[in-house]
Design a protein around this motif. Structure first.
Motif, short mmCIF file in Angstrom:
data_model
loop_
_atom_site.label_atom_id
_atom_site.label_comp_id
_atom_site.label_asym_id
_atom_site.label_seq_id
_atom_site.Cartn_x
_atom_site.Cartn_y
_atom_site.Cartn_z
N LEU A 83 0.86 -1.19 0.00
CA LEU A 83 0.00 0.00 0.00
C LEU A 83 0.89 1.24 0.00
N LEU A 84 0.78 2.01 -1.06
CA LEU A 84 1.56 3.23 -1.19
C LEU A 84 0.79 4.35 -0.51
N TYR A 85 1.49 5.19 0.25
CA TYR A 85 0.77 6.26 0.94
C TYR A 85 1.66 7.50 1.05
N ALA A 86 1.03 8.57 1.50
CA ALA A 86 1.73 9.85 1.61
C ALA A 86 2.09 10.08 3.07
N PRO A 87 3.31 9.81 3.46
CA PRO A 87 3.65 9.79 4.89
C PRO A 87 3.59 11.16 5.56
N ALA A 88 3.73 12.24 4.76
CA ALA A 88 3.79 13.55 5.40
C ALA A 88 2.42 14.19 5.62
N THR A 89 1.36 13.50 5.25
CA THR A 89 0.02 14.08 5.47
C THR A 89 -0.53 13.57 6.80
N ASP B 286 7.86 8.92 -0.89
CA ASP B 286 8.62 9.99 -0.26
C ASP B 286 9.84 10.42 -1.06
N ARG B 287 9.89 9.98 -2.33
CA ARG B 287 11.02 10.44 -3.16
C ARG B 287 10.52 10.72 -4.57
N PRO B 288 11.28 11.48 -5.34
CA PRO B 288 10.82 11.82 -6.70
C PRO B 288 10.55 10.55 -7.52
N VAL B 289 9.59 10.64 -8.37
CA VAL B 289 9.15 9.47 -9.13
C VAL B 289 10.29 8.85 -9.94
N GLU B 290 11.23 9.67 -10.37
CA GLU B 290 12.34 9.15 -11.18
C GLU B 290 13.11 8.06 -10.43
N ALA B 291 13.17 8.18 -9.09
CA ALA B 291 13.94 7.23 -8.29
C ALA B 291 13.09 6.02 -7.94
N PHE B 292 11.94 5.88 -8.57
CA PHE B 292 10.92 5.05 -7.96
C PHE B 292 10.00 4.42 -9.00
N LYS B 293 10.26 4.76 -10.28
CA LYS B 293 9.28 4.44 -11.34
C LYS B 293 8.96 2.96 -11.42
N GLU B 294 10.02 2.15 -11.47
CA GLU B 294 9.78 0.74 -11.69
C GLU B 294 8.98 0.12 -10.55
N ARG B 295 9.38 0.46 -9.34
CA ARG B 295 8.66 -0.03 -8.17
C ARG B 295 7.19 0.41 -8.24
N LEU B 296 7.02 1.70 -8.56
CA LEU B 296 5.67 2.26 -8.62
C LEU B 296 4.80 1.50 -9.62
N PHE B 297 5.34 1.25 -10.79
CA PHE B 297 4.53 0.61 -11.83
C PHE B 297 4.39 -0.89 -11.65
N GLU B 298 5.44 -1.50 -11.09
CA GLU B 298 5.43 -2.96 -11.11
C GLU B 298 5.35 -3.60 -9.74
N GLY B 299 5.47 -2.79 -8.68
CA GLY B 299 5.51 -3.43 -7.37
C GLY B 299 4.52 -2.88 -6.36
#
Lengths: 229, 477, 255
Positions: A80-86, A117-130
């Motif tokens: 579950l992806l979430y926005a930790p700073a909210t 918690d980091r820019p999408v560029e550092a995170f794209k693959e995880r975001l799309f596939e994990g």
């Protein structure tokens, strides 16, 4: 291409001035008259959104994070992806013990909480596939069309509500509007729009193949609205 | 550059092929019947329809009244928000602007949301020539692109194909595709393939449904989420709009985006209403770092010149006129061989491309007014169609290539017709002759030949109404 | 810019009317014109048929020849000098006169006269229902019919319910409506010869719709549509026949 700019504008000006248009006044009475009694709004939103395969969960401020957790565990989601700073992100995290199943963030059973918690560029693959699910807040919902209002922010990025297969959205039952028009007027949107504002009225869908409705073509396959009373 | 006289597009020939394809005709008939009934459900409240339509029409007319000023305001506010604005008089200029951006960021792959303006530009083919892949991501557009054809409807690009045909196409073109004739399977397959593309694309492209001058906001509506993908995931977003797409206020958006999907597909709202006001700001974790807005003219400023033809620019591209057009529903979108088919295409394309090439388009219409009845912004489509028929045979400068269809022979026929009908004596003699001799006319005569190709020959009555009225003593004054 | 003209204010019942027969009725369906006049006479009205009349100008107007249309329309203007309604047995020609003449004559020296004549134009069934409020007594044998609505009657004259209301007054007539009543039959004036294949496909769909009603008679208020539909019915050797509503009503009233 400033040549094109001045040529186009000059031509438009000449052509308009040769034959000015007098538009009729914009009478917005029809929008102002679209009203529902406060107790009718939520049932209507629910009916309209359920008609396009949105699912609803009921919760309170005290238990929504547990409701969300239990729902996702039941549905077999692993991440579950979430926005930790909210504030909502903090509440959510409190429902997950800090002992992660896979050594990352927090988890419960097989469900791991993943912070965006980091820019999408550092995170794209995880975001799309994990990532299975993403949780966002909303600014409320619209009775006329059954639509959630989302204003992504620095703390709550845009792709949270788009890339994960399941989008879980929190809806406070006291933030309901009659129309889109009313919502933007009451909140003076025209005075300052965010980078991106969204209305979301269901999970991603298409009817491009022989008009057969299919859900989850590019965006979330499921939209779960958690109504918090 | 040498100008070649434009080749006239032969709608009659293209439509003939469509009519001979029972599969195609069936696909369209079913689809359009469904869309018409779904739309009717949305507008069951006649007063609401009337008032919403009046409001939306007023919004569009206000755009036309203030068009140059609104475009300047839009540009100023977009620029303030960090959106880079480009102006293009022609599609060639627009393509050059895009290529410049693509080269600067060294782009190899662009993913695209639906944009009819890029169809006008033939952008995909142009980029391909420059070694850049432009991949359509709207499922319908993706299918059409795989098939190597054009959209046959502006809202439902692949409406001419059925599930079976699409399954065969996928099997042919996509390695991992299995032969499963099921919309859910095919949709999921496209999802898997395109998600990889969204993730890796260098540039995302989209159209614009309404650009708000007041706030510098680009509004896009869609159901699939590909538009959001294209405008959020890649580092660069290029948006395309025809210059008429601007609206003055943010509050002008709700009526337009309410009527558009209700008219188009009979849904109360699209799944996503995506309002974009700036590129990624400091501290934000996603969104493109650059947004470019390409404002295209391509003949629109000329359409704007004529106070009657100008109403063409009210259009919000809902496509409802296609769904309700009895000609479109018979022949489908491809027969028009134009970026915009159907009623709106029949008035817009001849004005953009000229009457030498497109003079036949305004005639592909029975003037039944079904489109006018349902147009959510009340464009007098049929009146504009009639006006273009005038321009086609009358040399002048109101429309590109006006007078291109003028024919001495045809003009003589109408002069003769007028002489006969404007003089009671001539009319009496002519109608008497037709009553007596008309039925002996051989069916091989021009016009009669076309008529009798599918119908029995019309029979002239042996005595006219004039004769009968006189015989029965009906008073003349 | 609306589709249909504004609803006509209903005038008091006149004792006399003009009848504008139209060129298609004149040449192909004169009995329909006669029947229309007889229906009006049966209501106690004096009917005047100016012998100088020819055509409303629509064929040229819709073909891009406005000067020719104007010339022909102008030749009709002096035929209706008294301030009386002008009844037209065609929604299409009535629509041309009501809706398009003011536009056609715009800026012409006789614009005021044209606007005056235009404002007095009524489609036949509209006049029978709205102004005369007729009551019909059916003397015919039981039969099933269907109704074909012309595009211009519906969308330029706003005449949708009137003809069906008349048919429903007939005790022995069962009206079965078409599935796609609002859809064009594919006539469209010169369209039928410019695009004969598309026109054929359109009338083919219309004929199929007519056949599924099981009616042996398709009634319409426009002779352009009837020429097209009858041509296709006859060409396809279908046992159904198209008839103008005036003639059909007259037959029913006479038994």
């Amino acid at each position: 291409m400033s040549d094109a700019r001045s040529a186009i504008l000059a031509k438009l000006r000449t052509n308009r001035d040769a034959h000015p248009v007098t538009p009729p006044p914009s009478d917005t009475t029809v929008l102002a008259e679209k009203r529902w009694a406060p107790e009718e709004r939520l049932p209507r939103i629910r009916r309209l959104m359920e008609a396009v395969h949105t699912e609803f969960l009921e919760a309170t401020e005290a238990d929504w994070s547990v409701v969300v957790r239990e729902f996702l565990v039941r549905e077999g989601a692993a991440t579950l992806l979430y926005a930790p700073a909210t504030p909502d992100g903090a509440t959510l995290a409190s429902a997950f013990p800090p002992s992660p199943p896979r050594g990352e963030g927090r988890g419960e059973g097989n469900l791991t909480l993943v912070p965006y918690d980091r820019p999408v560029e550092a995170f794209k693959e995880r975001l799309f596939e994990g990532i299975d699910a993403g949780l966002t807040s909303t600014l409320g919902a619209i009775a006329e069309t059954g639509s959630l209002i989302l204003w992504p922010s620095v703390e709550e990025p845009r792709l949270l509500s788009l890339v994960p297969h399941i989008h879980v959205a929190l809806l406070r039952a006291d933030a309901l509007y009659d129309t889109f028009w009313q919502a933007m007027r009451d909140n003076r949107w025209a005075e300052g729009m965010p980078t991106n504002a969204l209305l979301i009225s269901g999970p991603s869908k298409t009817a491009d193949i022989e008009q057969t409705l299919a859900y989850g073509v590019h965006g979330p396959k499921r939209l779960i609205v958690v109504v918090i009373r | 550059m040498a100008e070649h006289p434009p080749q006239a597009v032969n709608f009659a020939a293209a439509s003939k092929a469509a009519l001979l394809d029972p599969q195609l005709r069936g696909n369209f008939r079913r689809a359009m019947d469904g869309l018409m009934s779904k739309r009717a459900v949305q507008f069951a409240d006649a007063k609401e329809w009337h008032d919403m339509r009046a409001l939306a029409a007023s919004v569009r007319l206000r755009t036309l009244a203030k068009l140059p000023e609104l475009l300047e305001t839009l540009e100023a506010n977009c620029t303030r928000n960090g959106i880079q604005v480009h102006w293009a008089s022609t599609t060639a200029e627009a393509n050059a602007i895009v290529l410049g951006i693509m080269k600067r960021v060294d782009a190899k792959l662009a993913v695209k949301g639906k944009s009819m303006v890029t169809e006008e530009m033939h952008l995909n083919a142009f980029l391909e020539q420059h070694g850049i892949e432009a991949l359509e991501a709207d499922l319908g557009e993706y299918i059409v692109q795989l098939d190597g054809t054009m959209p046959s409807h502006i809202i439902m690009p692949a409406i001419h194909l059925n599930t079976k045909q699409i399954a065969h196409l996928f099997k042919r073109k996509i390695k991992e595709a299995e032969s499963i004739e099921d919309a859910a399977y095919l949709t999921d397959l496209a999802r898997r393939i395109l998600r990889k593309k969204f993730m890796t694309a260098d540039v995302g492209m989209s159209g614009v449904n309404a650009a708000v001058a007041e706030t510098g906001t680009l509004c896009l509506i869609e159901n699939e989420g590909n538009g959001r993908m294209c405008t959020t995931v890649p580092p660069v977003h290029i948006a395309f709009m025809g210059l008429e797409k601007v609206v003055e206020h943010l509050e002008d958006v709700p009526p337009v985006i309410s009527l558009l999907p209700r008219s188009a597909t009979g849904q109360p709202i699209t799944t996503y209403v995506n309002m974009i006001t700036s590129p990624r700001k400091e501290g934000e974790l996603d969104g493109p770092r650059e947004i470019h807005l390409v404002i295209l003219d391509n003949g629109r400023s000329s359409v704007y010149a004529d106070p009657e033809l100008r109403d063409t620019l009210r259009c919000i591209r809902c496509g409802a006129c296609m769904n309700h057009c009895p000609v479109y529903t018979k022949v489908g979108g491809h027969a028009y061989e134009a970026p915009y088919p159907g009623p709106i295409g029949k008035i817009l394309v001849p004005q953009m491309e000229g009457l030498a090439k497109r003079g036949e388009m305004p005639h592909a219409c029975t003037m039944c007014n079904a489109c006018v009845e349902i147009c959510p912004v009340r464009i007098p489509i049929v009146e504009i169609m009639g006006r273009l028929r005038v321009e086609a045979v009358r040399p002048g400068d109101a429309v590109k290539d006006a007078g291109a269809q003028a024919s001495k022979a045809e003009a003589m026929v109408w002069k003769g017709w007028a002489a006969m009908n404007a003089s009671p004596t001539a009319y009496k003699i002519a109608t008497m002759a037709m009553s007596k001799l008309g039925n002996a006319a051989p069916t091989g005569l021009p016009l009669l030949k076309e008529w009798t190709s599918v119908r029995a020959k019309p029979r002239f009555a042996s005595r006219t109404l004039h004769d009968l009225a006189r015989e029965k003593g009906i008073p003349d004054v | 810019m609306t589709t249909a003209t504004a609803p006509q204010p209903t005038p008091p019942r006149p004792s006399k009317v003009y009848f504008f027969g139209t060129c298609l009725v004149d040449l192909f369906y004169p009995e329909a014109g006669m029947a229309g006049m007889e229906l009006l006479k049966a209501q106690g009205l004096t009917v005047v048929f100016p012998q100088g009349q020819s055509c409303c100008g629509q064929p040229a107007y819709n073909s891009g020849y406005r000067d020719e249309a104007l010339k022909v329309a102008r030749a009709q203007l002096d035929l209706f000098p008294e301030d009386l309604p002008i009844v037209v047995p065609s929604g299409s020609c009535a629509g041309m006169m009501r809706k398009h003449w003011p536009h056609l004559f715009h800026g012409e020296p006789d614009e005021a006269k044209a606007v005056n004549v235009s404002s007095r134009v009524w489609e036949l069934t509209q006049f029978l229902v709205q102004v005369l409020d007729v009551r019909l007594e059916d003397k015919g044998e039981p039969m099933r019919v269907t109704w074909h609505a012309s595009c211009h009657a519906q969308r330029e004259m706003g005449v949708v319910e009137e003809p069906k209301a008349l048919l429903r007054q007939l005790a022995n007539v069962e009206l079965v409506e078409l599935k796609r009543e609002k859809e064009c039959c594919g006539f469209g004036g010169t369209f039928a010869v410019r695009h004969p294949e598309i026109s054929a496909a359109m009338v083919g769909d219309k004929v199929a719709d007519i056949e599924q009603t099981g009616a042996r008679r398709v009634v319409s208020g426009d002779c352009g549509c009837l020429l097209n539909i009858n041509g296709a019915l006859e060409g396809g050797r279908k046992p159904v026949q198209g008839q103008h509503i005036a003639q059909f009503l007259k037959e029913r009233l006479h038994g």
